[in-house]
Structure formats: C-alpha cells, structure tokens
Design a protein around this motif. Structure first.
Motif, short mmCIF file in Angstrom:
data_model
loop_
_atom_site.label_atom_id
_atom_site.label_comp_id
_atom_site.label_asym_id
_atom_site.label_seq_id
_atom_site.Cartn_x
_atom_site.Cartn_y
_atom_site.Cartn_z
N ASP A 141 -56.78 -50.72 31.37
CA ASP A 141 -55.90 -50.18 32.41
C ASP A 141 -56.60 -50.16 33.76
O ASP A 141 -56.02 -50.52 34.78
CB ASP A 141 -55.45 -48.77 32.03
CG ASP A 141 -54.54 -48.77 30.81
OD1 ASP A 141 -53.87 -49.80 30.58
OD2 ASP A 141 -54.50 -47.76 30.08
N ARG A 159 -67.62 -46.54 33.36
CA ARG A 159 -67.58 -46.51 31.90
C ARG A 159 -67.94 -47.85 31.28
O ARG A 159 -67.62 -48.10 30.11
CB ARG A 159 -66.21 -46.05 31.42
CG ARG A 159 -65.91 -44.59 31.73
CD ARG A 159 -64.80 -44.05 30.84
NE ARG A 159 -63.54 -44.75 31.04
CZ ARG A 159 -62.63 -44.42 31.94
NH1 ARG A 159 -62.85 -43.38 32.73
NH2 ARG A 159 -61.50 -45.10 32.04
N ASP A 217 -62.46 -50.72 30.57
CA ASP A 217 -61.14 -50.16 30.28
C ASP A 217 -60.03 -51.10 30.77
O ASP A 217 -59.99 -51.43 31.96
CB ASP A 217 -61.00 -48.79 30.95
CG ASP A 217 -59.65 -48.17 30.68
OD1 ASP A 217 -58.80 -48.18 31.59
OD2 ASP A 217 -59.45 -47.67 29.56
N HIS A 263 -67.72 -50.55 36.99
CA HIS A 263 -66.99 -49.33 36.63
C HIS A 263 -67.92 -48.37 35.91
O HIS A 263 -68.78 -48.79 35.14
CB HIS A 263 -65.79 -49.69 35.75
CG HIS A 263 -64.82 -48.57 35.56
ND1 HIS A 263 -64.96 -47.60 34.59
CD2 HIS A 263 -63.67 -48.27 36.23
CE1 HIS A 263 -63.96 -46.76 34.66
NE2 HIS A 263 -63.15 -47.14 35.64
N THR A 284 -66.05 -57.39 30.51
CA THR A 284 -65.77 -56.12 29.85
C THR A 284 -67.00 -55.34 29.39
O THR A 284 -66.87 -54.22 28.91
CB THR A 284 -64.87 -56.35 28.63
OG1 THR A 284 -65.51 -57.27 27.74
CG2 THR A 284 -63.52 -56.92 29.07
#
Length: 417
Positions: free
Chosen positions: A13, A64, A11, A62, A35
């Motif tokens: 952000d 996600r 993500d 992260h 990513t």
C-alpha cells in the motif's frame, strides 16, 4: 533534467501511494519499487558495475524496509554508493530520528502521511546534492560502487571441511599474482588463520569494532603485515571478545578494507553470527566449502536454506567448493549442485592429508609446495573466480603460471541475477 528515483518499500500500500506521488513530480523518472534491502543493494551494485550513469540520483528508503533496518541500510548505501542521495520515509519525523538519519548518511527525511510538497522538496534537494557530488568527483568512470576492492567470503558447511585452508590459499594465489590482498578471520570464536601462518599478534578485528570512522592509519595499525605480503585482520585470541563484532562493525570494516585492497578474502568459519552474516550479504562472491559426503552436503543444504530464509544470500548466488573430491565417490558435483540449488565451482579440490599436515603443523601454509595437488586445485579455483591478475599472453606462455586464469565465471554480486 530527469531525476531517477528508486523507491525501497516493503509494504504494497505504501509503495502504491509513494509511486503515485513520484509520478506527479516534474522531471521525475521513478523506477519500480524494490521490496527488501537485499534486492536494493543487489540492484545498485549491478547498476554501478555497468556505469555510474546507471545509478539513480535518489533512493527513497521506507522505515519498514527489511531485513536490514532502515538506518543501517542507509549507512550501507552511503558507504558503497556515495553519490546516491538517500531520503528516509518515516512516520516519526522528530528531531531525534532526523539526527540519526543524517548521521547514517541520509540527505533528507519525509514524514508520513506523504505530502506532495514535502516529497518534491526532499527529492529535489537530494537530486541536486547527488548531481553536485558527481560533478565534483569528475568523470563517471572514476567513481565506482563503493571502493574498488572485491570481497570474497569463504564459509564451511560444517567443521573440518577445509574452510580456512581454502581461504588462505585463495588469498595467497591472489597475492602471488600481484594483487593487494587482505585476509580476514571472521571465525571470531575459533579462528585459526594466525596458527596456519605462524603469526604472533596483539591487535585483532575487535580493535576496529567500536570505531565509527576507520581511517587508513587506524586500519593499517590493526592489520598484521605478513611476510607473504598479505594484510591479516585476525580473530581475537579470546573468543568471547568476538561478541563485540556486530553486523554494523563488519560492514564498516569491509568498506575500509575495500578501499585499500584489490581483494578481500574473509574466512567466515562454520557458525552464523550477525557479523559473518553481514559479510556474506555484502560479499561480491560467496563460497561454501563442503566435502562429498552425506553429512556435509546436508549441512551445506541447511546453510544455503538458512541464508535464503534470512534473505542474506540466494542459493543461485552461492558457489559451492567441493573439497576432498575423488572420482570414486558416489556424491559428485552435479548431484551437490542439484541438492543445494547452488552452482558448483568447476575446480574441485582433491584430498591431500599427507601434503597438508606438515605445513599446517609448522604454521607455514605459504610453504605448501607448488606441485601439491591441493595447492594447484585451489589456485586454479582462484583463477576461475577471477581473483588473480591475468599475466600478459606472452608471459603466460613463457611461465605457464596460473593455468586457472583462462576464464572467470562472473560471480560479482548483482551480475548473477
């Protein structure tokens, strides 16, 4: 002391927020975020191939991240790069997820929204652990990216293109040069390696699927010791049992095989399952076998595109092997290379039905004659890929063996980027 930190955040952000906080940590040297899980594993493999000193002390994952789920990604990093401290970044910081993350190999968990104090504490703890592990293990050169074995997958663009013959001969070539070799049949529903090598067996890859910690003794019990010196991990006799072999099991099995063999050749067949997709993703070298005809080349293009869409393997990281090649056919290797977007191996394999049929029918693929054009081409391919141990120059001149050993096309995953 500087702490190198590699964030893995899909993500944008969340990546900006995490990077901002990391830049404020004293002694921190954050890298640009990656990513997705594939890019992360590729980058770590490339760094580890250069030197242990190039690996970051801490990787932040992260929740996600994709396409591999975060916990499975953490397990993969812990297996392949055991001196890297992994920290999970997640909204759910409860005891259940904490326990699951620790079981996967994480060294800490940071809750969202991010807190400077908590992030600093977890990073410092993971970095200290990483430094201690590296010091305990001794010299940097003694630790590599996962165990030292090299995994090569062989997939077919479609049925009947010669996938299993290719896998078996590559394994035999590597073994004949003195390497320790495991040959894995991951064509779980219709694998034929046992028939090609005339093997009667009881244990198969399914026996390892449910085992969480595959010890050397357990692995040895599951492998069939073939007379050629190959260690065979075979597909189940009952094809429906192949459903028990998922992606997590395949990653664990390949990790265990890497630790005991210099070369691991995996026959992935022509059908994509979660298990062989995991093998293709984790492989150092991925081969895709095709024949120089319209139907097979179209199938190869579909396979390459599917791997790319699913973020399993990029086209430029795939090596196409052209089987049953003749100079008279209109479809030549350069055209296949342009159509598929891959690189095509220099060693092409001629058609050899008459020389192959007797040894296939007898289940004696190891008895294929040295003068066989098919064998010579596939063993040259093994040399091109760097699977065989190169003899000393004097011995090479004397014996003339392994003419394909003169160079390697450098296909270890991560170096191709």
């Amino acid at each position: 002391m500087t702490t190198r930190i590699l964030p893995a955040v899909g993500d944008p952000d969340a990546a900006r927020s995490l990077t901002t906080l990391l830049s404020q940590l004293p002694g921190a040297e954050p890298a640009l975020p990656v990513t997705d899980s594939t890019s992360l594993l590729d980058l770590l493999a490339r760094l580890a191939a250069e030197s242990l000193d190039e690996l970051p002390e801490v990787v932040l994952v992260h929740e996600r991240i994709g396409p591999v789920p975060a916990l499975e990604l953490i397990r993969e990093i812990a297996l392949r790069f055991p001196a890297v401290g992994v920290v999970l970044v997640t909204v759910d910081a409860g005891p259940g997820l904490y326990s699951a993350a620790m079981d996967s190999g994480a060294r800490g968990l940071v809750g969202l929204p991010l807190s400077y104090e908590e992030l600093a504490q977890r990073v410092q703890s993971a970095a200290g652990w990483s430094t201690g592990v590296r010091r305990h293990l001794g010299h940097a050169g003694e630790l590599v990216a996962g165990p030292g074995g090299r995994v090569v997958t062989v997939s077919g663009a479609k049925g009947g293109v010669g996938t299993t013959v290719t896998a078996v001969q590559l394994a035999l070539a590597a073994r004949a040069s003195g390497r320790t070799v495991a040959l894995v049949d991951l064509d779980l529903q219709s694998g034929d390696i046992a028939s090609y090598l005339d093997v009667q067996y009881r244990r198969s890859i399914v026996d390892l699927a449910a085992i969480q910690d595959i010890s050397p003794r357990v692995l040895q019990d599951a492998l069939f010791a073939h007379q050629t010196g190959l260690g065979l991990l075979l597909a189940p006799a009952e094809g429906e049992r192949g459903e028990d072999v998922g992606d997590r099991a395949v990653r664990q099995i390949l990790h265990a095989l890497r630790g005991r063999h210099e070369i691991v050749v995996v026959d992935c067949g022509t059908q994509m399952t979660a298990g062989n997709a995991a093998a293709v993703e984790a492989a150092d070298t991925t081969l895709l076998v095709t024949t120089p005809d319209v139907v097979a080349v179209r199938a190869a293009k579909r396979m390459v595109r599917m791997w790319d869409r699913l973020q399993i393997r990029k086209a430029e990281e795939t090596v196409v092997v052209v089987n049953r090649h003749t100079r008279a056919t209109e479809i030549q290797p350069p055209l296949i290379e342009r159509i598929t977007g891959t690189r095509v191996a220099r060693s092409t394999v001629p058609a050899g039905f008459k020389e192959l049929q007797p040894v296939i029918d007898a289940g004696r693929m190891q008895d294929l004659e040295a003068r066989s054009a098919v064998k010579q081409a596939l063993w040259a391919l093994a040399g091109e890929l760097g699977l065989v141990r190169v003899p000393e120059p004097a011995a090479l001149q004397k014996t003339g063996r392994f003419r394909g050993d003169r160079g390697s096309i450098g296909l270890r995953r991560g170096r191709s980027r």
